[in-house]
Design an enzyme around this catalytic site. Structure first.
Site, PDB file in Angstrom:
ATOM      1  N   THR A  67       0.836  -1.204   0.000  1.00 22.49           N
ATOM      2  CA  THR A  67       0.000   0.000   0.000  1.00 22.49           C
ATOM      3  C   THR A  67       0.874   1.259   0.000  1.00 22.49           C
ATOM      4  O   THR A  67       0.530   2.272  -0.580  1.00 22.49           O
ATOM      5  CB  THR A  67      -0.913   0.019   1.251  1.00 22.49           C
ATOM      6  OG1 THR A  67      -1.536  -1.257   1.397  1.00 22.49           O
ATOM      7  CG2 THR A  67      -1.982   1.080   1.162  1.00 22.49           C
ATOM      8  N   ARG A  94       8.003  -2.607   2.639  1.00 18.55           N
ATOM      9  CA  ARG A  94       8.214  -2.714   4.091  1.00 18.55           C
ATOM     10  C   ARG A  94       8.586  -4.128   4.460  1.00 18.55           C
ATOM     11  O   ARG A  94       7.932  -5.069   4.034  1.00 18.55           O
ATOM     12  CB  ARG A  94       6.930  -2.371   4.845  1.00 18.55           C
ATOM     13  CG  ARG A  94       6.665  -0.922   4.851  1.00 18.55           C
ATOM     14  CD  ARG A  94       5.527  -0.585   5.776  1.00 18.55           C
ATOM     15  NE  ARG A  94       5.033   0.712   5.374  1.00 18.55           N
ATOM     16  CZ  ARG A  94       3.919   1.255   5.805  1.00 18.55           C
ATOM     17  NH1 ARG A  94       3.172   0.591   6.659  1.00 18.55           N
ATOM     18  NH2 ARG A  94       3.554   2.432   5.389  1.00 18.55           N
ATOM     19  N   SER A 154       6.245   3.834   8.406  1.00 17.16           N
ATOM     20  CA  SER A 154       5.101   4.554   8.957  1.00 17.16           C
ATOM     21  C   SER A 154       4.836   4.219  10.418  1.00 17.16           C
ATOM     22  O   SER A 154       5.682   4.438  11.271  1.00 17.16           O
ATOM     23  CB  SER A 154       3.879   4.266   8.095  1.00 17.16           C
ATOM     24  OG  SER A 154       2.814   5.075   8.478  1.00 17.16           O
ATOM     25  N   HIS A 155       3.703   3.640  10.704  1.00 18.59           N
ATOM     26  CA  HIS A 155       3.281   3.391  12.083  1.00 18.59           C
ATOM     27  C   HIS A 155       3.764   2.040  12.606  1.00 18.59           C
ATOM     28  O   HIS A 155       3.481   1.691  13.745  1.00 18.59           O
ATOM     29  CB  HIS A 155       1.755   3.435  12.144  1.00 18.59           C
ATOM     30  CG  HIS A 155       1.132   2.570  11.084  1.00 18.59           C
ATOM     31  ND1 HIS A 155       1.134   2.933   9.762  1.00 18.59           N
ATOM     32  CD2 HIS A 155       0.563   1.366  11.146  1.00 18.59           C
ATOM     33  CE1 HIS A 155       0.567   1.969   9.055  1.00 18.59           C
ATOM     34  NE2 HIS A 155       0.210   1.009   9.867  1.00 18.59           N
ATOM     35  N   LYS A 178      10.060   4.130   0.326  1.00 12.52           N
ATOM     36  CA  LYS A 178       9.061   4.457  -0.687  1.00 12.52           C
ATOM     37  C   LYS A 178       9.578   5.579  -1.573  1.00 12.52           C
ATOM     38  O   LYS A 178      10.375   6.409  -1.139  1.00 12.52           O
ATOM     39  CB  LYS A 178       7.715   4.795  -0.053  1.00 12.52           C
ATOM     40  CG  LYS A 178       7.765   5.809   1.066  1.00 12.52           C
ATOM     41  CD  LYS A 178       6.400   5.962   1.760  1.00 12.52           C
ATOM     42  CE  LYS A 178       6.495   6.981   2.875  1.00 12.52           C
ATOM     43  NZ  LYS A 178       5.231   7.335   3.493  1.00 12.52           N
ATOM     44  N   ASP A 228       6.074   8.472  10.720  1.00 14.84           N
ATOM     45  CA  ASP A 228       6.588   9.371   9.682  1.00 14.84           C
ATOM     46  C   ASP A 228       5.781  10.658   9.543  1.00 14.84           C
ATOM     47  O   ASP A 228       6.007  11.428   8.610  1.00 14.84           O
ATOM     48  CB  ASP A 228       6.670   8.641   8.331  1.00 14.84           C
ATOM     49  CG  ASP A 228       5.319   8.185   7.838  1.00 14.84           C
ATOM     50  OD1 ASP A 228       4.440   7.925   8.687  1.00 14.84           O
ATOM     51  OD2 ASP A 228       5.121   8.099   6.613  1.00 14.84           O
ATOM     52  N   ASP A 259       2.545  11.385   8.920  1.00 13.83           N
ATOM     53  CA  ASP A 259       1.433  11.663   8.009  1.00 13.83           C
ATOM     54  C   ASP A 259       0.068  11.354   8.616  1.00 13.83           C
ATOM     55  O   ASP A 259      -0.951  11.714   8.055  1.00 13.83           O
ATOM     56  CB  ASP A 259       1.624  10.952   6.650  1.00 13.83           C
ATOM     57  CG  ASP A 259       1.804   9.464   6.774  1.00 13.83           C
ATOM     58  OD1 ASP A 259       1.800   8.943   7.896  1.00 13.83           O
ATOM     59  OD2 ASP A 259       1.960   8.813   5.709  1.00 13.83           O
ATOM     60  N   ARG A 260       0.048  10.682   9.772  1.00 15.66           N
ATOM     61  CA  ARG A 260      -1.244  10.382  10.390  1.00 15.66           C
ATOM     62  C   ARG A 260      -1.531  11.317  11.562  1.00 15.66           C
ATOM     63  O   ARG A 260      -0.603  11.883  12.142  1.00 15.66           O
ATOM     64  CB  ARG A 260      -1.257   8.955  10.943  1.00 15.66           C
ATOM     65  CG  ARG A 260      -1.172   7.915   9.879  1.00 15.66           C
ATOM     66  CD  ARG A 260      -1.339   6.541  10.475  1.00 15.66           C
ATOM     67  NE  ARG A 260      -1.394   5.567   9.382  1.00 15.66           N
ATOM     68  CZ  ARG A 260      -1.871   4.352   9.493  1.00 15.66           C
ATOM     69  NH1 ARG A 260      -2.340   3.942  10.653  1.00 15.66           N
ATOM     70  NH2 ARG A 260      -1.886   3.547   8.455  1.00 15.66           N
ATOM     71  N   GLU A 301      -9.990   6.610   6.754  1.00 12.53           N
ATOM     72  CA  GLU A 301     -10.405   6.249   8.111  1.00 12.53           C
ATOM     73  C   GLU A 301      -9.216   5.913   9.005  1.00 12.53           C
ATOM     74  O   GLU A 301      -9.326   5.940  10.219  1.00 12.53           O
ATOM     75  CB  GLU A 301     -11.397   5.084   8.084  1.00 12.53           C
ATOM     76  CG  GLU A 301     -10.974   3.836   7.286  1.00 12.53           C
ATOM     77  CD  GLU A 301      -9.779   3.117   7.815  1.00 12.53           C
ATOM     78  OE1 GLU A 301      -9.706   2.938   9.041  1.00 12.53           O
ATOM     79  OE2 GLU A 301      -8.906   2.715   7.010  1.00 12.53           O
ATOM     80  N   SER A 302      -8.082   5.589   8.372  1.00 14.56           N
ATOM     81  CA  SER A 302      -6.905   5.138   9.108  1.00 14.56           C
ATOM     82  C   SER A 302      -6.091   6.322   9.625  1.00 14.56           C
ATOM     83  O   SER A 302      -4.877   6.338   9.530  1.00 14.56           O
ATOM     84  CB  SER A 302      -6.048   4.265   8.198  1.00 14.56           C
ATOM     85  OG  SER A 302      -5.789   4.947   6.980  1.00 14.56           O
ATOM     86  N   LYS A 355      -0.806  12.513   2.954  1.00 15.31           N
ATOM     87  CA  LYS A 355      -1.595  12.933   4.110  1.00 15.31           C
ATOM     88  C   LYS A 355      -0.654  13.621   5.087  1.00 15.31           C
ATOM     89  O   LYS A 355       0.559  13.450   4.991  1.00 15.31           O
ATOM     90  CB  LYS A 355      -2.310  11.748   4.732  1.00 15.31           C
ATOM     91  CG  LYS A 355      -1.418  10.632   5.176  1.00 15.31           C
ATOM     92  CD  LYS A 355      -2.241   9.380   5.459  1.00 15.31           C
ATOM     93  CE  LYS A 355      -1.348   8.221   5.790  1.00 15.31           C
ATOM     94  NZ  LYS A 355      -1.811   6.973   5.228  1.00 15.31           N
ATOM     95  N   ARG A 366      -9.030  -6.596   7.903  1.00  7.85           N
ATOM     96  CA  ARG A 366      -9.670  -5.391   8.414  1.00  7.85           C
ATOM     97  C   ARG A 366     -11.167  -5.472   8.124  1.00  7.85           C
ATOM     98  O   ARG A 366     -11.564  -5.726   6.982  1.00  7.85           O
ATOM     99  CB  ARG A 366      -9.100  -4.138   7.765  1.00  7.85           C
ATOM    100  CG  ARG A 366      -7.592  -3.973   7.942  1.00  7.85           C
ATOM    101  CD  ARG A 366      -7.191  -2.512   7.809  1.00  7.85           C
ATOM    102  NE  ARG A 366      -5.760  -2.330   7.598  1.00  7.85           N
ATOM    103  CZ  ARG A 366      -4.835  -2.434   8.553  1.00  7.85           C
ATOM    104  NH1 ARG A 366      -5.183  -2.740   9.778  1.00  7.85           N
ATOM    105  NH2 ARG A 366      -3.556  -2.233   8.266  1.00  7.85           N
TER     106      ARG A 366
HETATM  107  C1  G1P Z   1      -3.028   1.169   5.913  1.00 11.77           C
HETATM  108  C2  G1P Z   1      -4.304   1.964   5.948  1.00 11.77           C
HETATM  109  C3  G1P Z   1      -4.399   2.831   4.709  1.00 11.77           C
HETATM  110  C4  G1P Z   1      -3.160   3.709   4.596  1.00 11.77           C
HETATM  111  C5  G1P Z   1      -1.905   2.850   4.662  1.00 11.77           C
HETATM  112  C6  G1P Z   1      -0.640   3.697   4.687  1.00 11.77           C
HETATM  113  O1  G1P Z   1      -3.005   0.327   4.790  1.00 11.77           O
HETATM  114  O2  G1P Z   1      -5.437   1.118   6.044  1.00 11.77           O
HETATM  115  O3  G1P Z   1      -5.568   3.605   4.766  1.00 11.77           O
HETATM  116  O4  G1P Z   1      -3.175   4.437   3.403  1.00 11.77           O
HETATM  117  O5  G1P Z   1      -1.932   2.046   5.826  1.00 11.77           O
HETATM  118  O6  G1P Z   1      -0.612   4.539   5.801  1.00 11.77           O
HETATM  119  P1  G1P Z   1      -3.399  -1.229   4.850  1.00 11.77           P
HETATM  120  O7  G1P Z   1      -2.528  -1.858   5.896  1.00 11.77           O
HETATM  121  O8  G1P Z   1      -4.845  -1.277   5.280  1.00 11.77           O
HETATM  122  O9  G1P Z   1      -3.190  -1.736   3.463  1.00 11.77           O
HETATM  123 ZN    ZN Z   2       2.557   7.100   8.221  1.00 13.95          ZN
END
Ligand code: G1P
Ligand code: ZN
Length: 544
Positions: free
Chosen positions: A18, A22, A113-114, A126, A280, A282-283, A365-366, A377, A497
């Site tokens: 996505t 990673r 990211s997270h 990325k 990072d 963006d959230r 939503e994330s 974002k 999910r």
């Molecule tokens: C998750 C979130 C998605 C977001 C992505 C990157 O991806 O659901 O909205 O864009 O992280 O931050 P997923 O793990 O669901 O593919």
């Molecule tokens: Zn992030």
């Protein structure tokens, strides 16, 4: 300094998900693993000779080593210049802003990211294109194809460079500029929001806020913007020094992982406002005093109040949301008489809409919200947007949200994650859902009747590209929805999910706990998808 060509063997698992590639740190540390992927990125790009690349990351473990390698590879491959964030630090939104401001060829962001960091955690890489946004699917697919056949990469034999001091120097023929990680981004924020008004709010002695950077990349940005530029008291920003392992935490701003902040905002004598960002930057998570704003509602509320914010006072072109995001923003778009768009999960799908001027605000939503100011974002942007609204409206977060529900109705919303499910089991579940979804129309479950069932497919309105299999949707006649999809960002097993949404127009019924309001839909989801039976788990691991 000599440029060397190193022989290598392809890896089979370098398919970007996505948001980039990673993997566990240990995977990236395998000999040639990082180099192969970086060379695959370069090989799938055209025309970068002599051009400028932006480079930085969220400061997680392996960030510095990877930057040294990438600098030497960029030099050997013929880039003209690299702008690298001081200490190797650049948040994802800052990178996007810098690519756009200086019109660079593209950028590389090192982040997962997270996902947790540290030697046993995750690492990621990325690539962003010249509009500042994530590389679109055709580009990431080209990188993956290249990674499967690569047999050599180029790297300059050179000593490591000093990333900690601002300045300009050369590696071989390539110029390197170590730039301030924060300044360009902070200036952009100042151009969008009414800093004078926000300053009045945060220094009035009444209003109290708490910004938790979760030991991740936003620390330096938040200290600079909230404490230095806006004058909020020292200590407003907590956990503000980026650590390689994020202090052992999970840098994901939600009710589960940002628990310290949640405890403060839901505790005795709670402050008026709280916010957190991810690894990072963006959230974002937005909290009021004993009040949680769902990201879906947040997008809708920012849109409904955009006129109050200088950068958006002339109106919005449209609002885009990812498919699993609640439909709350669509109601605002309808009210404003502007277009709303439903895209697959992942920020890259917003890029074309933003570039074409069709959408101004976007959200997922994330805990992702953003706008046309960059092509990612943007966590701190969302925080500033909220503060600007609070400063103008002089109401509490809770008042603003409940008034919004009274006007537009409330979309009760929740996401249930089942993490580390066996991949085969998870794939089976989705495959069988795909097969049954189209046959559910007209079926009744308790008080609900199925209006449609499908596997979401998206045709990009700008370039006509089609993305299929983006999640199974089951819609009910009253507008409620259940959505199922598998995560594309995990590094271990599969994550299922489940997204749940129901609409409540009656203000008298808008005060329920979402899990209670959604209880019947939760049962229906299990009945249709056999989640417990097929995953072997009796409850989700994370509920947001
Ligand atoms: C998750 C979130 C998605 C977001 C992505 C990157 O991806 O659901 O909205 O864009 O992280 O931050 P997923 O793990 O669901 O593919
Ligand atoms: Zn992030």
């Amino acid at each position: 300094m000599v440029s060397k060509t190193i022989q290598t063997q392809p890896f089979t698992d370098q398919k970007p998900g996505t948001s980039g590639l990673r993997k566990k740190v240990s995977v990236f540390q395998k000999p040639h693993y990082l180099e192969n992927f970086v060379q695959s990125i370069f090989d799938s790009l055209q025309g970068y000779q002599g051009q400028t690349l932006v480079l930085g990351g969220d400061g997680r473990y392996y960030n510095r080593q990877a930057i040294q390698t990438i600098l030497k590879m960029a030099a050997a491959n013929g880039f003209g210049r690299v702008l690298v964030g001081q200490g190797g630090i650049l948040s994802t939104p800052a990178t996007s802003a810098i690519i756009r401001k200086y019109g660079t060829f593209g950028g590389i962001i090192l982040s997962a990211s997270h996902n947790p960091g540290g030697p046993d955690g995750d690492f990621g890489i990325k690539y962003n294109i010249d509009n500042g946004g994530p590389a679109p699917e055709k580009v990431t697919e080209a990188m993956y194809q290249r990674s499967k056949e690569i047999d050599s990469y180029k790297i300059l034999e050179a000593p490591d460079v000093n990333l900690d001091t601002l300045g300009k120097f050369n590696i071989g023929d390539m110029a390197v500029e170590v730039i301030d990680s924060v300044a360009d981004y902070a200036e952009l924020m100042q151009s969008l929001f009414d800093f004078d008004r926000i300053r009045e709010l945060v220094t009035n002695g009444q209003f109290r806020m708490c910004i938790d950077s979760l030991h991740a990349v936003t620390g330096p940005y938040a200290h600079n913007i909230f404490e230095e530029r806006l004058g909020a008291p020292q200590g407003t920003v907590t956990n503000g020094t980026p650590l390689e392992d994020f202090g052992g935490g999970h840098p994901d701003p939600n009710l589960v992982y940002a628990h310290d902040l949640v405890e403060i905002l839901f505790g005795e004598n709670a402050p008026d406002f709280g916010a957190a960002s991810d690894g990072d930057g963006d959230r974002n998570m937005i909290l009021g005093r004993r009040f949680f704003v769902t990201p879906s509602d947040s997008l809708a509320i920012l849109a409904a109040n955009a006129k109050l914010v200088p950068g958006y006072s002339s109106g919005l072109a449209g609002i885009a949301r990812s498919m699993p995001t609640s439909q709350a923003a669509d109601r605002v778009a309808k009210h404003l008489g502007i277009e709303s768009y439903e895209t697959p999960t992942g920020w890259k799908f917003f890029g074309n809409l933003l570039d074409a001027g069709r959408a101004t605000l976007c959200g997922e939503e994330s805990f992702g919200t953003g706008s046309n100011h960059i092509r990612e974002k943007d966590g701190l942007w969302a925080v500033l947007f909220w503060l600007n609204i609070l400063a103008v409206r002089q109401q509490s977060v809770e008042q603003i949200v409940t008034e919004h529900w009274q006007t537009y109705g409330r979309n009760y919303y929740s996401r249930h994650d089942y993490e580390e499910v066996d991949s085969d089991r998870a794939n089976n579940l989705i495959t069988s859902l795909r097969a049954i979804a189209p046959n559910l129309k007209g079926k009744r479950y308790g008080s609900y009747e199925v209006e449609y069932g499908d596997d979401f497919s998206y045709t990009d309105p700008i370039d006509g590209s089609i993305s299929q299999k983006q999640g199974v949707r089951i819609g009910f006649t009253d507008g409620s929805r259940i959505v199922f999809r598998l995560s594309g960002t995990g590094t271990q097993g599969a994550t299922l999910r489940l997204y749940l949404e129901s609409y409540e127009p009656d203000p008298a019924k808008q005060n329920l706990d979402p899990q209670q309001a959604l209880a019947e839909l939760i049962t229906i989801a299990d009945e249709i998808a056999q989640i417990r039976a097929l995953t072997g788990m009796d409850k989700p691991t994370v509920i947001t």
